[in-house]
Design a protein around this motif. Structure first.
Motif, PDB file in Angstrom:
ATOM      1  N   GLU A 178      39.858  67.044  53.317  1.00 54.76           N
ATOM      2  CA  GLU A 178      38.535  67.114  52.671  1.00 54.76           C
ATOM      3  C   GLU A 178      38.412  68.368  51.803  1.00 54.76           C
ATOM      4  OE1 GLU A 178      34.497  68.343  54.665  1.00 54.76           O
ATOM      5  OE2 GLU A 178      34.974  66.274  55.209  1.00 54.76           O
ATOM      6  N   ARG A 179      38.809  69.522  52.353  1.00 52.83           N
ATOM      7  CA  ARG A 179      38.739  70.772  51.584  1.00 52.83           C
ATOM      8  C   ARG A 179      39.595  70.681  50.314  1.00 52.83           C
ATOM      9  NH1 ARG A 179      39.008  72.860  56.728  1.00 52.83           N
ATOM     10  NH2 ARG A 179      41.239  73.272  56.569  1.00 52.83           N
ATOM     11  N   ALA A 180      40.822  70.198  50.454  1.00 51.83           N
ATOM     12  CA  ALA A 180      41.720  70.090  49.299  1.00 51.83           C
ATOM     13  C   ALA A 180      41.188  69.100  48.272  1.00 51.83           C
ATOM     14  CB  ALA A 180      43.123  69.693  49.759  1.00 51.83           C
ATOM     15  N   ARG A 181      40.704  67.964  48.730  1.00 51.69           N
ATOM     16  CA  ARG A 181      40.201  66.923  47.817  1.00 51.69           C
ATOM     17  C   ARG A 181      38.966  67.420  47.080  1.00 51.69           C
ATOM     18  NH1 ARG A 181      41.876  62.515  45.106  1.00 51.69           N
ATOM     19  NH2 ARG A 181      40.420  60.810  45.173  1.00 51.69           N
ATOM     20  N   ALA A 204      38.577  65.975  42.261  1.00 49.53           N
ATOM     21  CA  ALA A 204      39.022  64.605  41.985  1.00 49.53           C
ATOM     22  C   ALA A 204      37.827  63.671  41.801  1.00 49.53           C
ATOM     23  CB  ALA A 204      39.902  64.102  43.122  1.00 49.53           C
ATOM     24  N   GLU A 205      37.906  62.845  40.773  1.00 53.47           N
ATOM     25  CA  GLU A 205      36.868  61.877  40.477  1.00 53.47           C
ATOM     26  C   GLU A 205      37.488  60.502  40.308  1.00 53.47           C
ATOM     27  OE1 GLU A 205      34.939  63.131  36.890  1.00 53.47           O
ATOM     28  OE2 GLU A 205      33.727  64.609  37.925  1.00 53.47           O
ATOM     29  N   ILE A 206      36.676  59.497  40.532  1.00 51.54           N
ATOM     30  CA  ILE A 206      37.087  58.123  40.237  1.00 51.54           C
ATOM     31  C   ILE A 206      36.493  57.786  38.883  1.00 51.54           C
ATOM     32  CG2 ILE A 206      36.857  55.714  40.921  1.00 51.54           C
ATOM     33  CD1 ILE A 206      36.679  56.802  43.835  1.00 51.54           C
ATOM     34  N   LYS A 207      37.331  57.432  37.956  1.00 51.60           N
ATOM     35  CA  LYS A 207      36.858  57.109  36.605  1.00 51.60           C
ATOM     36  C   LYS A 207      36.929  55.604  36.406  1.00 51.60           C
ATOM     37  CE  LYS A 207      37.981  61.464  34.513  1.00 51.60           C
ATOM     38  NZ  LYS A 207      36.895  62.186  35.043  1.00 51.60           N
ATOM     39  N   TRP A 208      35.777  55.003  36.133  1.00 51.61           N
ATOM     40  CA  TRP A 208      35.749  53.574  35.848  1.00 51.61           C
ATOM     41  C   TRP A 208      36.449  53.329  34.523  1.00 51.61           C
ATOM     42  CZ3 TRP A 208      35.415  51.418  40.002  1.00 51.61           C
ATOM     43  CH2 TRP A 208      34.361  51.511  40.881  1.00 51.61           C
ATOM     44  N   ILE A 251      37.800  53.027  47.554  1.00 54.91           N
ATOM     45  CA  ILE A 251      38.908  53.675  46.851  1.00 54.91           C
ATOM     46  C   ILE A 251      39.196  55.035  47.499  1.00 54.91           C
ATOM     47  CG2 ILE A 251      39.624  54.735  44.659  1.00 54.91           C
ATOM     48  CD1 ILE A 251      37.939  52.442  43.292  1.00 54.91           C
ATOM     49  N   GLU A 252      38.143  55.785  47.795  1.00 53.18           N
ATOM     50  CA  GLU A 252      38.310  57.108  48.403  1.00 53.18           C
ATOM     51  C   GLU A 252      38.913  56.988  49.802  1.00 53.18           C
ATOM     52  OE1 GLU A 252      38.330  61.110  47.808  1.00 53.18           O
ATOM     53  OE2 GLU A 252      37.664  59.620  46.368  1.00 53.18           O
ATOM     54  N   ILE A 253      38.510  55.983  50.554  1.00 48.47           N
ATOM     55  CA  ILE A 253      39.088  55.759  51.881  1.00 48.47           C
ATOM     56  C   ILE A 253      40.577  55.439  51.750  1.00 48.47           C
ATOM     57  CG2 ILE A 253      39.107  54.182  53.862  1.00 48.47           C
ATOM     58  CD1 ILE A 253      35.993  54.093  53.522  1.00 48.47           C
ATOM     59  N   GLY A 254      40.947  54.676  50.730  1.00 48.61           N
ATOM     60  CA  GLY A 254      42.362  54.389  50.484  1.00 48.61           C
ATOM     61  C   GLY A 254      43.152  55.656  50.199  1.00 48.61           C
ATOM     62  N   VAL A 255      42.559  56.572  49.434  1.00 44.94           N
ATOM     63  CA  VAL A 255      43.216  57.860  49.154  1.00 44.94           C
ATOM     64  C   VAL A 255      43.369  58.645  50.454  1.00 44.94           C
ATOM     65  CG1 VAL A 255      42.996  60.062  47.940  1.00 44.94           C
ATOM     66  CG2 VAL A 255      42.399  57.940  46.760  1.00 44.94           C
ATOM     67  N   LEU A 256      42.331  58.684  51.269  1.00 43.73           N
ATOM     68  CA  LEU A 256      42.398  59.369  52.564  1.00 43.73           C
ATOM     69  C   LEU A 256      43.517  58.786  53.421  1.00 43.73           C
ATOM     70  CD1 LEU A 256      41.308  61.186  54.888  1.00 43.73           C
ATOM     71  CD2 LEU A 256      39.655  59.374  55.366  1.00 43.73           C
ATOM     72  N   TRP A 311      31.938  65.273  45.582  1.00 40.44           N
ATOM     73  CA  TRP A 311      32.009  65.883  46.906  1.00 40.44           C
ATOM     74  C   TRP A 311      32.112  64.780  47.936  1.00 40.44           C
ATOM     75  CZ3 TRP A 311      28.593  65.777  51.154  1.00 40.44           C
ATOM     76  CH2 TRP A 311      28.821  66.746  52.138  1.00 40.44           C
ATOM     77  N   ARG A 312      32.952  64.966  48.912  1.00 34.93           N
ATOM     78  CA  ARG A 312      33.044  64.010  50.001  1.00 34.93           C
ATOM     79  C   ARG A 312      33.070  64.768  51.316  1.00 34.93           C
ATOM     80  NH1 ARG A 312      36.217  65.036  46.196  1.00 34.93           N
ATOM     81  NH2 ARG A 312      36.668  62.941  45.507  1.00 34.93           N
ATOM     82  N   HIS A 313      32.547  64.099  52.348  1.00 32.53           N
ATOM     83  CA  HIS A 313      32.540  64.670  53.693  1.00 32.53           C
ATOM     84  C   HIS A 313      32.907  63.563  54.666  1.00 32.53           C
ATOM     85  CE1 HIS A 313      31.570  67.181  57.070  1.00 32.53           C
ATOM     86  NE2 HIS A 313      30.719  66.274  57.528  1.00 32.53           N
TER      87      HIS A 313
END
Length: 151
Positions: A111-114, A119-123, A83-88, A3-5
């Motif tokens: 934000e709603r769509a993401r 979506a997850e970041i997988k190491w 990484i998430e900021i880069g996607v944004l 979840w991101r906000h």
């Protein structure tokens, strides 16, 4: 569940940060006993920000539920928030948005769509591999033998 906000603010002050933490605790997770927050090392990201912005009892009430995890200072390329900021930036902010209202609507839609996508970041590597690449940022935490002599 990931979840991101995203909050749009005029500045990046300690008061803005404190308001975001209060919103997280009181609006988004009011029933949570513990809220884990991943933070970068921005100078405003301190417990003192809450005491600057709110009366001490309110600051303490919020802080006692938060568990801060700071990203390594010298390994931002490993930072999930970066990484998430880069996607944004790529998916939402890759064009000029000339007013705050439009910016807030665009970010809210992203934000709603993401969040809906899960979506997850997988190491792709292990802690040991991270230590090999960034030893200072990921020190070996094997306990030292108390009987060993200092050299």
């Amino acid at each position: 569940c990931p979840w991101r906000h995203v909050t749009v603010s005029e500045r990046r002050t300690a008061h803005d940060f404190a308001a975001s933490l209060q919103e997280l605790a009181d609006v988004h997770y009011p029933e949570a006993e513990r809220i884990r927050v991943v933070l970068d090392n921005l100078s405003t990201h301190t417990p003192g920000a809450l005491y600057e912005a709110f009366p001490a009892p309110d600051a303490h009430r919020i802080l006692r539920r938060l568990e801060a995890h700071f990203t390594p200072k010298h390994a931002s390329w490993l930072n999930m928030a970066e990484i998430e900021i880069g996607v944004l930036k790529r998916q939402c902010l890759a064009r000029r948005i000339d007013n705050r209202g439009c910016l807030e609507r665009e970010i809210a839609a992203w934000e709603r769509a993401r969040n809906a996508s899960g979506a997850e970041i997988k190491w792709m590597f292990t802690t040991e591999q991270a230590r090999a690449k960034m030893g200072r940022a990921y020190p070996n935490t094997v306990p030292r033998d108390p009987r060993a002599k200092e050299s």
